[in-house]
Design a protein around this motif. Structure first.
Motif, short mmCIF file in Angstrom:
data_model
loop_
_atom_site.label_atom_id
_atom_site.label_comp_id
_atom_site.label_asym_id
_atom_site.label_seq_id
_atom_site.Cartn_x
_atom_site.Cartn_y
_atom_site.Cartn_z
N ARG A 276 0.85 -1.19 0.00
CA ARG A 276 0.00 0.00 0.00
C ARG A 276 0.89 1.24 0.00
O ARG A 276 1.53 1.57 0.98
CB ARG A 276 -0.91 -0.03 1.23
N GLY A 277 0.92 1.91 -1.14
CA GLY A 277 1.76 3.08 -1.29
C GLY A 277 0.98 4.36 -1.11
O GLY A 277 -0.22 4.42 -1.39
N TYR A 278 1.66 5.40 -0.64
CA TYR A 278 1.01 6.68 -0.36
C TYR A 278 1.70 7.80 -1.12
O TYR A 278 2.88 7.70 -1.49
CB TYR A 278 1.08 6.99 1.14
N ALA A 312 6.10 10.74 -2.95
CA ALA A 312 5.47 9.42 -2.95
C ALA A 312 6.40 8.41 -2.31
O ALA A 312 7.62 8.46 -2.46
CB ALA A 312 5.12 9.00 -4.37
N GLY A 313 5.80 7.47 -1.58
CA GLY A 313 6.57 6.42 -0.92
C GLY A 313 5.79 5.88 0.26
O GLY A 313 4.60 5.64 0.16
N SER A 314 6.45 5.70 1.39
CA SER A 314 5.82 5.27 2.63
C SER A 314 4.94 4.05 2.40
O SER A 314 3.71 4.12 2.40
CB SER A 314 4.99 6.41 3.25
N ARG A 328 0.47 7.28 7.91
CA ARG A 328 1.52 6.87 6.99
C ARG A 328 1.73 7.93 5.92
O ARG A 328 2.87 8.25 5.56
CB ARG A 328 1.16 5.54 6.33
N ALA A 329 0.65 8.46 5.39
CA ALA A 329 0.77 9.49 4.36
C ALA A 329 1.47 10.73 4.89
O ALA A 329 2.32 11.33 4.23
CB ALA A 329 -0.60 9.84 3.81
N ARG A 330 1.13 11.11 6.11
CA ARG A 330 1.70 12.34 6.68
C ARG A 330 3.20 12.21 6.98
O ARG A 330 3.89 13.23 7.09
CB ARG A 330 0.94 12.71 7.95
N LEU A 331 3.69 10.98 7.10
CA LEU A 331 5.13 10.80 7.28
C LEU A 331 5.91 11.41 6.11
O LEU A 331 7.05 11.84 6.25
CB LEU A 331 5.47 9.31 7.38
N GLU A 346 0.82 23.78 3.09
CA GLU A 346 -0.61 24.11 3.15
C GLU A 346 -1.32 23.54 1.91
O GLU A 346 -0.80 23.57 0.80
CB GLU A 346 -0.82 25.63 3.20
N GLY A 347 -2.53 23.07 2.14
CA GLY A 347 -3.34 22.55 1.05
C GLY A 347 -2.95 21.16 0.59
O GLY A 347 -3.42 20.70 -0.46
N ALA A 348 -2.13 20.46 1.37
CA ALA A 348 -1.68 19.12 0.98
C ALA A 348 -2.85 18.14 0.93
O ALA A 348 -3.73 18.15 1.80
CB ALA A 348 -0.62 18.62 1.95
N THR A 349 -2.87 17.29 -0.08
CA THR A 349 -3.85 16.21 -0.18
C THR A 349 -3.12 14.88 -0.22
O THR A 349 -1.96 14.81 -0.68
CB THR A 349 -4.72 16.35 -1.44
N THR A 350 -3.76 13.83 0.27
CA THR A 350 -3.11 12.52 0.35
C THR A 350 -3.84 11.49 -0.50
O THR A 350 -5.01 11.66 -0.85
CB THR A 350 -3.05 12.02 1.81
N TRP A 351 -3.13 10.42 -0.81
CA TRP A 351 -3.67 9.33 -1.65
C TRP A 351 -3.05 8.03 -1.19
O TRP A 351 -1.90 8.00 -0.73
CB TRP A 351 -3.31 9.62 -3.10
N MET A 352 -3.80 6.94 -1.33
CA MET A 352 -3.26 5.61 -1.08
C MET A 352 -3.72 4.69 -2.20
O MET A 352 -4.85 4.74 -2.65
CB MET A 352 -3.76 5.07 0.26
#
Length: 417
Positions: A276-278, A312-314, A328-331, A346-352
């Motif tokens: 599971r990559g983020y 990307a990674g984690s 995990r994404a916030r790492l 600011e304004g960061a969005t995450t994905w998995m």
């Protein structure tokens, strides 16, 4: 173009970038493929680092990997983490992974990957030139970052393996590094520059462009969930979906991390695990590197894209059903700050997303040996984008009966028996 009878159709299971590239090459040959994607078409392929790395032939399992296993199991902030609840499930895969780190296995995996990936830049340009979208690829190279000579020495085996397979690289001191990337933290004093590697500035747009090309050339993309491959004796007869039976004379299995589930009823067990990559996407980071950067101590990729900066990674194990782990994404933000201390987040969005990984890092490709009309194209792990275009070219050519100059044997699904 004459219409192809439904029962003679080629069905591609999976609308990720690999499945789309296979379908594009089939469509270009006038074979009118049908792509069946379980989610909204193209939505599954938005989250990779955008790297096109044809020289990345070193498998993940390298000699000495056994020493890293305790950290995978115990460090929740590690670059690759296996949660306690998943230890038992991951154990068989992890054992195969460690076994794949033997020198002979590493050499075999690298040779197989080199045979697939060496033509990746040209194969990507072939598709994008035909679709009028060459602007999707940048040719500014990639750079691995190191804090000192000792840290670079830890990567020596992998770098040498890549060099032996033809990858051009330049070792940079701090002055040369800063001349190319002046905003990088002074903590990084060495770099390896890969001038021939490239990147995609928008993977989601690339998938959309390829999908449009498939339709333009007579193919179809349909949303449905595939539940089984329909058989007639020892050959494929179609696919069973939640919307009913879709007849087919040939089936291409390119369902990413879900592929093993569809092979199991055929008696073929493939040790496919989802890593599971983020990623984190920053619309206005305040820094703009000129190329993909990968700090060796962080195991992430930092990529300038059309719509911002992506890190990307984690990676974690956790199966296909568990929800994303936002922590995990916030790492990744900490990894990014190590390279660019003044970055704006600011304004960061995450994905998995789910990366389909095999213990030896070699994807499953080509025809099944014991079932007629069933082809595989999955398991590219962290090289899905890089490997997609060359995979599409050789698999489609073989399906069309063109006998491509490519040895599918190292990529066989049955190699794990």
């Amino acid at each position: 173009m004459d219409s192809i009878p439904e029962q003679s159709r080629i069905v591609v299971i999976g609308g990720g970038i690999v499945g789309l590239c296979v379908a594009w090459h089939l469509a270009r040959r006038g074979l009118a493929p049908l792509v069946i994607e379980a989610r909204k078409p193209n939505a599954a392929y938005t989250g990779n680092a955008g790297a096109i790395s044809h020289g990345s032939v070193a498998p993940l399992a390298m000699p000495g990997v056994l020493r890293q296993v305790p950290k995978m199991l115990t460090d929740p902030a590690g670059a690759l983490h296996i949660p306690l609840r998943y230890w038992l499930k991951a154990a068989p895969w992890l054992a195969r992974f460690v076994a794949s780190a033997r020198s002979a296995k590493v050499e075999a995996s690298a040779s197989a990957l080199a045979s697939l990936l060496f033509s990746a830049p040209e194969r990507h340009q072939e598709i994008l030139a035909a679709e009028g979208a060459l602007d999707l690829i940048r040719h500014e190279g990639q750079m691995y970052l190191y804090r000192d000579e000792a840290q670079m020495a830890k990567d020596a085996a992998g770098l040498e393996l890549r060099r032996r397979h033809g990858l051009r690289m330049e070792v940079l001191d701090r002055a040369a590094l800063a001349a190319l990337e002046p905003e990088i933290s002074p903590a990084y004093t060495r770099a390896v520059f890969l001038p021939d590697h490239g990147s995609c500035v928008n993977p989601a747009r690339m998938a959309s462009v390829i999908a449009s090309g498939i339709r333009r050339m007579g193919g179809e993309i349909r949303e449905a969930e595939v539940r089984a491959i329909k058989l007639d004796g020892r050959r494929a007869a179609g696919v069973v979906t939640d919307a009913g039976l879709v007849p087919a004379s040939q089936v291409v299995l390119s369902a990413g991390a879900w592929s093993a589930r569809l092979l199991a009823p055929l008696g073929i067990k493939v040790p496919l695990e989802t890593q599971r990559g983020y990623h984190v996407m920053l619309p206005d980071a305040g820094v703009r590197p000129g190329r993909i950067l990968s700090p060796a101590d962080r195991k992430v990729f930092i990529t300038p894209m059309e719509d911002g900066l992506r890190v990307a990674g984690s990676v974690e194990f956790g199966g296909l059903e568990a929800p994303p782990n936002e922590a995990r994404a916030r790492l990744l933000l900490g990894d990014l700050r190590a390279v660019f201390p003044n970055v704006r987040t600011e304004g960061a969005t995450t994905w998995m997303g789910h990366r389909p990984c095999l213990p030896d890092s070699v994807p499953v490709m080509g025809p099944l040996k014991t079932w007629d009309g069933i082809w595989c194209a999955f398991g590219h792990g962290h090289l899905g984008l890089t490997g997609s275009a060359p995979t599409g070219a050789v698999v489609a050519a073989a399906i069309a009966g063109e006998k491509p100059n490519f040895d599918f044997a190292p990529f066989s699904a049955e190699r794990f028996a």
